[in-house]
Design a protein around this motif. Structure first.
Motif, PDB file in Angstrom:
ATOM      1  N   UNK A 193       0.835  -1.201   0.000  1.00 60.61           N
ATOM      2  CA  UNK A 193       0.000   0.000   0.000  1.00 60.61           C
ATOM      3  C   UNK A 193       0.870   1.252   0.000  1.00 60.61           C
ATOM      4  N   UNK A 194       0.360   2.298  -0.630  1.00 57.92           N
ATOM      5  CA  UNK A 194       1.084   3.564  -0.750  1.00 57.92           C
ATOM      6  C   UNK A 194       0.296   4.656  -0.026  1.00 57.92           C
ATOM      7  N   UNK A 195       0.993   5.430   0.796  1.00 50.91           N
ATOM      8  CA  UNK A 195       0.317   6.435   1.622  1.00 50.91           C
ATOM      9  C   UNK A 195       1.201   7.672   1.768  1.00 50.91           C
ATOM     10  N   UNK A 196       0.648   8.837   1.410  1.00 49.42           N
ATOM     11  CA  UNK A 196       1.409  10.083   1.504  1.00 49.42           C
ATOM     12  C   UNK A 196       1.256  10.768   2.847  1.00 49.42           C
ATOM     13  N   UNK A 197       0.104  10.580   3.497  1.00 54.66           N
ATOM     14  CA  UNK A 197      -0.184  11.295   4.740  1.00 54.66           C
ATOM     15  C   UNK A 197      -0.632  10.302   5.804  1.00 54.66           C
ATOM     16  N   UNK A 198       0.316   9.554   6.391  1.00 55.37           N
ATOM     17  CA  UNK A 198      -0.053   8.468   7.294  1.00 55.37           C
ATOM     18  C   UNK A 198      -0.699   8.951   8.590  1.00 55.37           C
ATOM     19  N   UNK A 199      -1.659   8.168   9.046  1.00 59.01           N
ATOM     20  CA  UNK A 199      -2.254   8.359  10.347  1.00 59.01           C
ATOM     21  C   UNK A 199      -1.325   7.786  11.412  1.00 59.01           C
ATOM     22  N   UNK A 200      -1.551   8.162  12.659  1.00 59.19           N
ATOM     23  CA  UNK A 200      -0.814   7.554  13.765  1.00 59.19           C
ATOM     24  C   UNK A 200      -1.476   6.232  14.144  1.00 59.19           C
ATOM     25  N   UNK A 201      -0.757   5.433  14.902  1.00 64.36           N
ATOM     26  CA  UNK A 201      -1.317   4.160  15.353  1.00 64.36           C
ATOM     27  C   UNK A 201      -2.570   4.375  16.195  1.00 64.36           C
ATOM     28  N   UNK A 202      -2.565   5.397  17.034  1.00 65.17           N
ATOM     29  CA  UNK A 202      -3.740   5.666  17.876  1.00 65.17           C
ATOM     30  C   UNK A 202      -4.932   6.102  17.033  1.00 65.17           C
ATOM     31  N   UNK A 203      -4.679   6.877  15.980  1.00 64.32           N
ATOM     32  CA  UNK A 203      -5.769   7.285  15.093  1.00 64.32           C
ATOM     33  C   UNK A 203      -6.336   6.083  14.342  1.00 64.32           C
ATOM     34  N   UNK A 204      -5.458   5.202  13.870  1.00 58.21           N
ATOM     35  CA  UNK A 204      -5.924   3.997  13.189  1.00 58.21           C
ATOM     36  C   UNK A 204      -6.737   3.125  14.139  1.00 58.21           C
ATOM     37  N   UNK A 205      -6.252   2.978  15.357  1.00 60.81           N
ATOM     38  CA  UNK A 205      -6.977   2.180  16.342  1.00 60.81           C
ATOM     39  C   UNK A 205      -8.372   2.739  16.593  1.00 60.81           C
ATOM     40  N   UNK A 206      -8.474   4.052  16.735  1.00 63.55           N
ATOM     41  CA  UNK A 206      -9.776   4.682  16.965  1.00 63.55           C
ATOM     42  C   UNK A 206     -10.705   4.474  15.778  1.00 63.55           C
ATOM     43  N   UNK A 207     -10.176   4.635  14.557  1.00 63.34           N
ATOM     44  CA  UNK A 207     -11.005   4.479  13.359  1.00 63.34           C
ATOM     45  C   UNK A 207     -11.510   3.053  13.214  1.00 63.34           C
ATOM     46  N   UNK A 208     -10.632   2.082  13.425  1.00 61.53           N
ATOM     47  CA  UNK A 208     -11.001   0.682  13.209  1.00 61.53           C
ATOM     48  C   UNK A 208     -11.925   0.145  14.295  1.00 61.53           C
ATOM     49  N   UNK A 209     -12.060   0.868  15.395  1.00 57.85           N
ATOM     50  CA  UNK A 209     -13.012   0.459  16.435  1.00 57.85           C
ATOM     51  C   UNK A 209     -14.445   0.453  15.912  1.00 57.85           C
ATOM     52  N   UNK A 210     -14.683   1.136  14.796  1.00 56.13           N
ATOM     53  CA  UNK A 210     -16.019   1.157  14.186  1.00 56.13           C
ATOM     54  C   UNK A 210     -16.380  -0.184  13.551  1.00 56.13           C
ATOM     55  N   UNK A 211     -15.405  -1.114  13.467  1.00 51.59           N
ATOM     56  CA  UNK A 211     -15.625  -2.380  12.769  1.00 51.59           C
ATOM     57  C   UNK A 211     -15.274  -3.558  13.677  1.00 51.59           C
ATOM     58  N   UNK A 212     -16.136  -3.839  14.650  1.00 49.25           N
ATOM     59  CA  UNK A 212     -15.825  -4.924  15.598  1.00 49.25           C
ATOM     60  C   UNK A 212     -15.601  -6.269  14.931  1.00 49.25           C
ATOM     61  N   UNK A 213     -16.195  -6.479  13.763  1.00 52.89           N
ATOM     62  CA  UNK A 213     -16.011  -7.736  13.038  1.00 52.89           C
ATOM     63  C   UNK A 213     -14.549  -7.976  12.679  1.00 52.89           C
ATOM     64  N   UNK A 214     -13.775  -6.894  12.596  1.00 53.89           N
ATOM     65  CA  UNK A 214     -12.368  -6.985  12.206  1.00 53.89           C
ATOM     66  C   UNK A 214     -11.422  -6.852  13.398  1.00 53.89           C
ATOM     67  N   UNK A 215     -11.947  -6.870  14.611  1.00 55.79           N
ATOM     68  CA  UNK A 215     -11.159  -6.492  15.782  1.00 55.79           C
ATOM     69  C   UNK A 215      -9.915  -7.357  15.977  1.00 55.79           C
ATOM     70  N   UNK A 216     -10.019  -8.659  15.709  1.00 57.43           N
ATOM     71  CA  UNK A 216      -8.849  -9.518  15.914  1.00 57.43           C
ATOM     72  C   UNK A 216      -7.719  -9.126  14.969  1.00 57.43           C
ATOM     73  N   UNK A 217      -8.066  -8.779  13.753  1.00 64.22           N
ATOM     74  CA  UNK A 217      -7.060  -8.345  12.781  1.00 64.22           C
ATOM     75  C   UNK A 217      -6.576  -6.926  13.094  1.00 64.22           C
ATOM     76  N   UNK A 218      -7.490  -6.073  13.518  1.00 69.01           N
ATOM     77  CA  UNK A 218      -7.130  -4.686  13.811  1.00 69.01           C
ATOM     78  C   UNK A 218      -6.123  -4.599  14.945  1.00 69.01           C
ATOM     79  N   UNK A 219      -6.293  -5.424  15.961  1.00 68.98           N
ATOM     80  CA  UNK A 219      -5.358  -5.420  17.088  1.00 68.98           C
ATOM     81  C   UNK A 219      -3.949  -5.744  16.617  1.00 68.98           C
TER      82      UNK A 219
END
Length: 225
Positions: free
Chosen positions: A86-112
């Protein structure tokens, strides 16, 4: 790590919105369902999965697309790791990614697992179970330096009207050059200049029904010589 970073607001304290591009990172309707419709279905996945399959992506964002593909890969019965670049010019922080992915509990094991690895190394060098790599920087420069050919592309930059740099003809030509014969690409946008650039890059381009409020999206296939 890029010296740039994501500038965010949070809609309802759940959905990250880029203030730089005035665009949300995922669908306001159902981000996971949109990812499955646009990027999995749009690339005929998981039906095309096979050992050694390589997905490439413009716009890592929250990592939602990676997690969705990873889950689909494992659930399809594949026993070797998926490759995902994946290519990304403006990366989020780990804490921001964690907060965003909390919206998808179905993916929680992978998100962690993703958040833990991302906090250690934002290129995802320590993420186990998938051959993932995030290339930080301007994709117009970084993609040219790569020597892979992807089986499928997820084209997920911000809206072409607000982030035209990630959809310009030269970059789409690089996407085409980094796609195997018989490979595919998909994106949520059906903007005319994007479709024309993808056609010029060697893809057969089809406009298909979009997700939710979006009437159309784009599917592409690179024909065999």
């Amino acid at each position: 790590m890029s010296d740039q970073h994501a500038d965010l607001d949070w809609r309802d304290n759940v959905i990250p919105v880029s203030t730089r591009f005035d665009d949300p990172y995922f669908s306001l309707d159902n981000g996971l369902a949109e990812t499955r419709h646009v990027f999995l279905d749009g690339n005929q996945l998981p039906a095309r999965f096979a050992p050694g399959f390589h997905i490439a992506e413009l716009g890592f964002g929250t990592g939602l697309n990676l997690l969705t593909a990873w889950k689909a890969w494992e659930e399809s019965g594949q026993t070797t790791p998926l490759s995902f670049t994946s290519f990304e010019a403006f990366p989020m922080s780990a804490k921001e990614i964690e907060k965003a992915l909390a919206a998808f509990p179905e993916l929680s094991a992978y998100a962690t697992r993703l958040v833990t690895a991302y906090a250690q190394d934002p290129t995802l060098a320590t993420l186990h179970g998938i051959h993932a790599r995030v290339v930080n920087g301007d994709a117009r420069e970084t993609l040219k330096a790569q020597n892979f050919e992807a089986d499928a592309w997820f084209l997920d930059g911000f809206s072409p009207a607000k982030n035209p740099e990630l959809w310009d003809a030269d970059l789409m030509a690089q996407v085409g050059a980094h796609t195997k014969a018989g490979g595919t690409a998909a994106t949520y946008t059906a903007a005319g200049f994007v479709r024309r650039s993808l056609e010029a890059a060697g893809f057969i381009v089809t406009r298909t029904p979009g997700f939710g409020r979006k009437r159309h999206m784009t599917q592409c296939e690179k024909p065999a010589p």
